[in-house]
Scaffold this motif. Structure first.
Motif, PDB file in Angstrom:
ATOM      1  N   ASP A 185      15.313   3.546  19.852  1.00  0.00           N
ATOM      2  CA  ASP A 185      14.960   4.930  19.966  1.00  0.00           C
ATOM      3  C   ASP A 185      13.582   5.070  19.877  1.00  0.00           C
ATOM      4  OD1 ASP A 185      17.628   5.471  19.829  1.00  0.00           O
ATOM      5  OD2 ASP A 185      17.589   6.386  18.129  1.00  0.00           O
ATOM      6  N   SER A 188       7.796   6.017  17.597  1.00  0.00           N
ATOM      7  CA  SER A 188       7.228   7.271  17.308  1.00  0.00           C
ATOM      8  C   SER A 188       8.257   8.458  17.248  1.00  0.00           C
ATOM      9  CB  SER A 188       6.308   7.532  18.748  1.00  0.00           C
ATOM     10  OG  SER A 188       7.194   7.671  19.896  1.00  0.00           O
ATOM     11  N   ASN A 189       9.586   7.997  17.530  1.00  0.00           N
ATOM     12  CA  ASN A 189      10.810   8.996  17.292  1.00  0.00           C
ATOM     13  C   ASN A 189      11.617   8.598  16.162  1.00  0.00           C
ATOM     14  OD1 ASN A 189      10.078  10.766  19.435  1.00  0.00           O
ATOM     15  ND2 ASN A 189      10.638   9.141  20.820  1.00  0.00           N
ATOM     16  N   THR A 190      11.305   7.655  15.241  1.00  0.00           N
ATOM     17  CA  THR A 190      12.294   7.380  14.067  1.00  0.00           C
ATOM     18  C   THR A 190      11.414   7.493  12.835  1.00  0.00           C
ATOM     19  OG1 THR A 190      12.978   5.830  15.589  1.00  0.00           O
ATOM     20  CG2 THR A 190      13.518   5.405  13.321  1.00  0.00           C
ATOM     21  N   LEU A 292      16.186  11.968  14.937  1.00  0.00           N
ATOM     22  CA  LEU A 292      15.031  11.080  14.204  1.00  0.00           C
ATOM     23  C   LEU A 292      15.189  10.146  13.344  1.00  0.00           C
ATOM     24  CD1 LEU A 292      12.531  14.109  13.958  1.00  0.00           C
ATOM     25  CD2 LEU A 292      12.819  12.412  15.786  1.00  0.00           C
ATOM     26  N   SER A 300      17.837  11.788  22.860  1.00  0.00           N
ATOM     27  CA  SER A 300      16.630  12.207  23.370  1.00  0.00           C
ATOM     28  C   SER A 300      15.928  13.279  22.506  1.00  0.00           C
ATOM     29  CB  SER A 300      16.774  12.627  24.735  1.00  0.00           C
ATOM     30  OG  SER A 300      15.393  13.153  25.463  1.00  0.00           O
ATOM     31  N   VAL A 301      14.899  13.246  21.947  1.00  0.00           N
ATOM     32  CA  VAL A 301      14.422  14.229  20.967  1.00  0.00           C
ATOM     33  C   VAL A 301      13.031  14.635  21.213  1.00  0.00           C
ATOM     34  CG1 VAL A 301      13.804  14.589  18.594  1.00  0.00           C
ATOM     35  CG2 VAL A 301      15.675  13.190  19.182  1.00  0.00           C
ATOM     36  N   ILE A 303       9.944  16.319  19.536  1.00  0.00           N
ATOM     37  CA  ILE A 303       9.603  16.774  18.224  1.00  0.00           C
ATOM     38  C   ILE A 303       8.533  18.111  18.525  1.00  0.00           C
ATOM     39  CG2 ILE A 303       8.301  15.804  16.480  1.00  0.00           C
ATOM     40  CD1 ILE A 303       9.075  13.235  17.216  1.00  0.00           C
TER      41      ILE A 303
END
Length: 305
Positions: A185, A188-190, A292, A300-301, A303
Motif C-alpha cells: 500500500d 507513506s500510507n501505512t 491506513l 487508495s487514500v 491523507i
C-alpha cells in the motif's frame, strides 16, 4: 510654621480596579501559555515518534531484515512477551539496558516475574512517553488482577497491528515479521505506531512487555484501529460494549478509551508511518484509518493535511 503636604493614597475603588485589570490580564495570558506548552508537548511527542521510527528502520535493516514483532510468543524465542519497544533498546542508545534485559530473560524468561526482577521494566524512558501525560514520567507500583505488586514504567505509543487483533493485516502484531517490501500500500500510507495513553488503572500500557487481549498484546503494546472488546462481561470493561471502537477523543479516567487510538493533544493524535514520517491526524480522519492501518489492502487514500 510650614504646612506638611499630605500624601494622597489609593482609594479602595482604585485598588479594586487595579486588581480587576491584573486578573483580566492573567486570564488572557494563561490560555496563551497553555497553548504554547501544549504546542511544545505535541512537537516533542512527534519527535519521540520520529526517534522510534528511526530505531524501527534500523532494527529492520539488521538481524532478520524485518520490523520487530509487536511481541513474540513462539517457542524458543529468547525474549517471550518482550514488546517491540523493548526490542528497540539497542537502537535507542540503550545498550547497557538491553544487556541487562537479555541477562534477565536468560535467568527468568517470564518478564512479569519478580524473582529476579526484570530491571528495565521500571525504567522510565522519555522517548516512549508523550510529555502531555504526567503518568509516563514516573514508575508505578501496580497489582495486576490475580498477580503480585509490580513496579512498571509506561508508554504512550502502541504499535499498529492493523484492523483488529484477529486480522494481522498491519505492521506490528504478535509474532509478526513484516518486511518493507510487503507494504504494498506504500510506506507513506501505512500506519506503524500511534498514540494511546495507558489505561486508568495502569494495567495496560507498559512499555517493557505485554500480555493484552488473549495473549496477543492487543490493548497493551499494540492496537487495531477498529479494535474489539474481548471482555464484554468482564469487570470495568463490561459496559464498553463489543465494538469496534473508532478513532476519537478519550479521557484518562475512561476505561473504554483503551480500545482506540487517541491522545491528550487537542483535536487528534500523532501517528508514525512506515516510511518514518510523523503526521498529526485529526479525529475527523477516522473514516480513512482502516485503509491506513492495512499494509496490503489495495486501498487508495488521500491523507488530509
Amino acid at each position: 510654621m510650614t504646612p506638611v503636604p499630605s500624601r494622597r493614597g489609593y482609594t479602595l475603588i482604585e485598588l479594586l480596579v487595579v486588581i480587576a485589570i491584573i486578573a483580566i490580564l492573567i486570564g488572557l495570558l494563561l490560555p496563551a501559555v497553555q497553548k504554547v506548552r501544549e504546542a511544545a508537548a505535541r512537537t516533542q511527542c512527534g519527535n519521540n515518534l520520529k526517534q522510534l521510527g528511526l530505531a524501527l528502520h534500523m532494527a529492520h535493516d539488521a538481524g532478520e531484515g524485518s520490523f520487530p514483532p509487536g511481541l513474540r510468543t513462539t517457542p524458543g524465542d529468547p525474549y517471550p512477551r518482550l514488546s517491540w519497544l523493548g526490542r528497540l533498546l539497542p537502537y535507542l542508545d540503550q545498550q547497557p539496558l538491553w544487556d541487562q534485559t537479555a541477562a534477565d530473560f536468560h535467568r527468568t524468561p517470564n518478564p512479569f516475574s519478580r524473582d529476579p526482577v526484570h530491571a528495565a521494566r521500571a525504567v522510565v524512558l522519555a522517548v516512549v512517553g508523550c510529555p502531555s501525560d504526567w503518568r509516563v514520567r514516573t514508575a508505578w507500583d501496580i497489582r495486576p488482577p490475580g498477580g503480585t505488586p509490580t513496579r512498571v514504567a509506561l508508554t504512550s505509543y502502541l504499535g499498529s497491528l492493523g484492523t483488529d487483533r484477529r486480522q494481522q493485516d498491519g505492521m506490528l502484531y504478535r509474532n509478526s515479521r513484516v518486511r518493507i517490501v510487503q507494504v504494498t500500500d506504500g510506506t507513506s500510507n501505512t500506519l506503524l505506531v500511534g498514540e494511546r495513553p495507558p489505561s486508568p488503572e495502569l494495567i495496560y500500557g507498559w512499555w517493557y512487555a505485554g500480555e493484552g487481549a488473549g495473549g496477543t498484546g492487543a490493548l497493551d503494546v499494540v492496537l487495531g484501529v477498529r479494535e474489539l472488546n474481548p471482555r464484554s462481561n468482564y469487570s470495568q470493561y463490561g459496559h464498553c460494549g463489543r465494538g469496534p471502537f473508532p478513532f476519537r477523543l478519550g479521557r484518562i479516567d475512561d476505561y473504554c478509551a483503551i480500545f482506540q487510538f487517541w491522545s491528550l493533544h487537542p483535536g487528534g493524535a500523532n501517528f508514525l508511518f512506515a516510511d518514518g514520517s510523523v503526521r498529526f491526524l485529526r479525529y475527523d480522519a477516522d473514516p480513512i484509518l482502516p485503509a491506513l492501518a492495512t499494509r496490503a489492502g489495495g486501498e487508495s487514500v488521500a491523507i488530509p493535511d
